[in-house]
Design an enzyme around this catalytic site. Structure first.
Site, PDB file in Angstrom:
ATOM      1  N   SER A 272     -21.116 -16.734  -6.872  1.00 25.75           N
ATOM      2  CA  SER A 272     -21.471 -15.322  -6.673  1.00 25.75           C
ATOM      3  C   SER A 272     -22.910 -15.032  -7.100  1.00 25.75           C
ATOM      4  CB  SER A 272     -20.520 -14.416  -7.457  1.00 25.75           C
ATOM      5  OG  SER A 272     -20.982 -13.083  -7.372  1.00 25.75           O
TER       6      SER A 272
ATOM      7  N   LYS B  80      -9.555  -7.989  -3.017  1.00 21.92           N
ATOM      8  CA  LYS B  80      -9.961  -6.630  -2.640  1.00 21.92           C
ATOM      9  C   LYS B  80      -8.775  -5.711  -2.335  1.00 21.92           C
ATOM     10  CE  LYS B  80     -14.593  -7.790  -0.990  1.00 21.92           C
ATOM     11  NZ  LYS B  80     -15.583  -7.632   0.089  1.00 21.92           N
TER      12      LYS B  80
ATOM     13  N   ALA C  73     -13.061  -7.741   6.850  1.00 19.01           N
ATOM     14  CA  ALA C  73     -14.505  -7.518   6.968  1.00 19.01           C
ATOM     15  C   ALA C  73     -14.812  -6.520   8.071  1.00 19.01           C
ATOM     16  CB  ALA C  73     -15.211  -8.846   7.223  1.00 19.01           C
TER      17      ALA C  73
ATOM     18  N   ARG D 110     -10.096 -12.970  18.453  1.00 17.86           N
ATOM     19  CA  ARG D 110      -9.379 -14.118  19.017  1.00 17.86           C
ATOM     20  C   ARG D 110      -7.920 -13.738  19.237  1.00 17.86           C
ATOM     21  NH1 ARG D 110      -9.676 -19.219  15.124  1.00 17.86           N
ATOM     22  NH2 ARG D 110      -8.500 -17.756  13.826  1.00 17.86           N
TER      23      ARG D 110
ATOM     24  N   GLY E 108     -26.391 -11.930   6.800  1.00 15.81           N
ATOM     25  CA  GLY E 108     -25.740 -10.948   5.935  1.00 15.81           C
ATOM     26  C   GLY E 108     -26.289 -10.847   4.523  1.00 15.81           C
TER      27      GLY E 108
HETATM   28  P1  ATR Z   1     -10.965 -11.172   6.112  1.00 18.52           P
HETATM   29  O1  ATR Z   1      -9.896 -10.168   5.900  1.00 18.52           O
HETATM   30  O2  ATR Z   1     -11.557 -11.719   4.861  1.00 18.52           O
HETATM   31  O3  ATR Z   1     -12.015 -10.713   7.091  1.00 18.52           O
HETATM   32  P2  ATR Z   1      -9.072 -12.532   7.731  1.00 18.52           P
HETATM   33  O4  ATR Z   1      -8.169 -11.384   7.653  1.00 18.52           O
HETATM   34  O5  ATR Z   1      -8.562 -13.913   7.549  1.00 18.52           O
HETATM   35  O6  ATR Z   1     -10.257 -12.445   6.707  1.00 18.52           O
HETATM   36  O7  ATR Z   1      -9.820 -12.396   9.140  1.00 18.52           O
HETATM   37  C1  ATR Z   1     -10.706 -13.340   9.553  1.00 18.52           C
HETATM   38  C2  ATR Z   1     -11.165 -12.963  10.953  1.00 18.52           C
HETATM   39  O8  ATR Z   1     -11.977 -14.042  11.448  1.00 18.52           O
HETATM   40  C3  ATR Z   1     -10.044 -12.783  11.952  1.00 18.52           C
HETATM   41  O9  ATR Z   1     -10.440 -11.802  12.890  1.00 18.52           O
HETATM   42  C4  ATR Z   1      -9.954 -14.156  12.611  1.00 18.52           C
HETATM   43  O10 ATR Z   1      -9.436 -14.137  13.926  1.00 18.52           O
HETATM   44  P3  ATR Z   1      -7.817 -14.134  14.145  1.00 18.52           P
HETATM   45  O11 ATR Z   1      -7.353 -12.763  13.810  1.00 18.52           O
HETATM   46  O12 ATR Z   1      -7.648 -14.451  15.595  1.00 18.52           O
HETATM   47  O13 ATR Z   1      -7.290 -15.199  13.233  1.00 18.52           O
HETATM   48  C5  ATR Z   1     -11.404 -14.509  12.668  1.00 18.52           C
HETATM   49  N1  ATR Z   1     -11.687 -15.950  12.769  1.00 18.52           N
HETATM   50  C6  ATR Z   1     -11.632 -16.874  11.782  1.00 18.52           C
HETATM   51  N2  ATR Z   1     -12.015 -18.080  12.251  1.00 18.52           N
HETATM   52  C7  ATR Z   1     -12.341 -17.904  13.560  1.00 18.52           C
HETATM   53  C8  ATR Z   1     -12.815 -18.762  14.597  1.00 18.52           C
HETATM   54  N3  ATR Z   1     -13.044 -20.054  14.369  1.00 18.52           N
HETATM   55  N4  ATR Z   1     -13.040 -18.225  15.810  1.00 18.52           N
HETATM   56  C9  ATR Z   1     -12.819 -16.919  16.031  1.00 18.52           C
HETATM   57  N5  ATR Z   1     -12.361 -16.055  15.104  1.00 18.52           N
HETATM   58  C10 ATR Z   1     -12.133 -16.529  13.875  1.00 18.52           C
END
Ligand code: ATR
Length: 272
Positions: free
Chosen positions: A14, A65, A129, A150, A235
């Site tokens: 961090s 969170k 996020a 996705r 970011g």
């Molecule tokens: P957080 O809440 O921390 O943002 P999360 O709820 O696990 O983490 O969400 C991660 C996001 O990244 C999701 O939208 C995920 O897509 P899915 O909902 O289809 O799983 C997306 N994500 C993660 N890896 C990905 C990849 N390789 N390609 C496209 N989308 C991805």
């Protein structure tokens, strides 16, 4: 001296202690800001122990969170909308929760002179996020805010939840039917150097933002550059921007993010 924490798992990486001590120097205040490694079984106890010992506030990072939201006595509208808290303040024995991630993103975009009002914005991803930035982006009156994920159903759930006429959910393939001024990668794909599988034509002449940052351009931003992005932004500014908002909640003064972003960037480049 007033004491603050950033609490997460993992936590060693961090940058928050560095950022907050630079802010404190900038505004001539003295604070003590430390990292704390926690786990879901001890998270609430760790926070309450810190409060009992006189702690004034805490930043919350992954994966706590949502858990942080649950222990608050009162939360801001942004935290409620995000379903997550990244800033806790401890006042008179009560816990107040806020979520400054979205304001951090917006302030970074505005610092880069990105126009949000009237813009066609695409957000990739529908996890926490994405959820945290929807209201702060909508507050700037974009023409539309399209969420592509996705897994389409998760984007649809978010659109239903926020119920705003500017919001729309589509799948990755359908993004090719639109043009966007700004594309924000809110997926966690860059953490594993993978790419959200959107058609490359979507990028044409857009400003592309990745919530992830690093010494080198992220996989997503490199791919956007190769496919004709007008501008790419990582970011780091969002990270510093959300911290500036937290600092302001606790200390009553908003520090200037720019010198802190520049210093961290120079340090990264030294490491690269
Ligand atoms: P957080 O809440 O921390 O943002 P999360 O709820 O696990 O983490 O969400 C991660 C996001 O990244 C999701 O939208 C995920 O897509 P899915 O909902 O289809 O799983 C997306 N994500 C993660 N890896 C990905 C990849 N390789 N390609 C496209 N989308 C991805």
């Amino acid at each position: 001296m007033d004491r603050y924490l950033v609490i997460g798992n993992p936590i060693a990486q961090s940058k928050s202690p560095t950022i907050h001590s630079l802010f404190a120097d900038q505004v001539n205040q003295q604070i003590c800001y430390q990292r704390l490694l926690s786990n879901s079984d001890t998270f609430e106890r760790d926070i309450r122990t810190f409060i009992t010992s006189g702690g004034k506030g805490a930043n919350i990072t992954a994966p706590f969170k949502q858990q942080a939201l649950a222990i608050c006595d009162d939360v801001s509208a942004d935290a409620k909308a995000a379903g997550a808290v990244n800033t806790l303040s401890f006042v008179d024995g009560k816990i107040y929760g806020d979520n400054t991630d979205g304001r951090g993103l917006v302030s970074d975009l505005l610092n880069h002179n990105v126009t949000l009002s009237g813009a066609r914005i695409l957000v990739l991803g529908a996890g926490g996020a994405c959820r945290g930035v929807i209201l702060p982006l909508l507050a700037h009156q974009p023409e539309c805010l399209v969420i592509a994920n996705r897994t389409l159903s998760k984007a649809q759930q978010l659109v239903e939840h926020f119920a705003n006429e500017k919001l729309m959910a589509i799948d990755y393939n359908t993004t090719r039917q639109y043009q966007f001024d700004l594309i924000i990668n809110a997926t966690s794909a860059s953490l594993t150097s993978s790419l959200p599988a959107i058609p490359c034509a979507v990028v044409n002449d857009s400003i592309c933002y990745d919530m992830v940052y690093g010494a080198e351009p992220t996989a997503f931003l490199s791919w956007c550059t190769q496919n004709g992005a007008k501008q790419t932004i990582d970011g780091l500014g969002m990270l510093v921007g959300q911290a500036a908002e937290s600092f302001c909640i606790w200390r009553g003064v908003k520090p200037n993010s720019t010198p802190v972003i520049n210093k961290l960037r120079r340090e990264f480049q030294g490491e690269a």
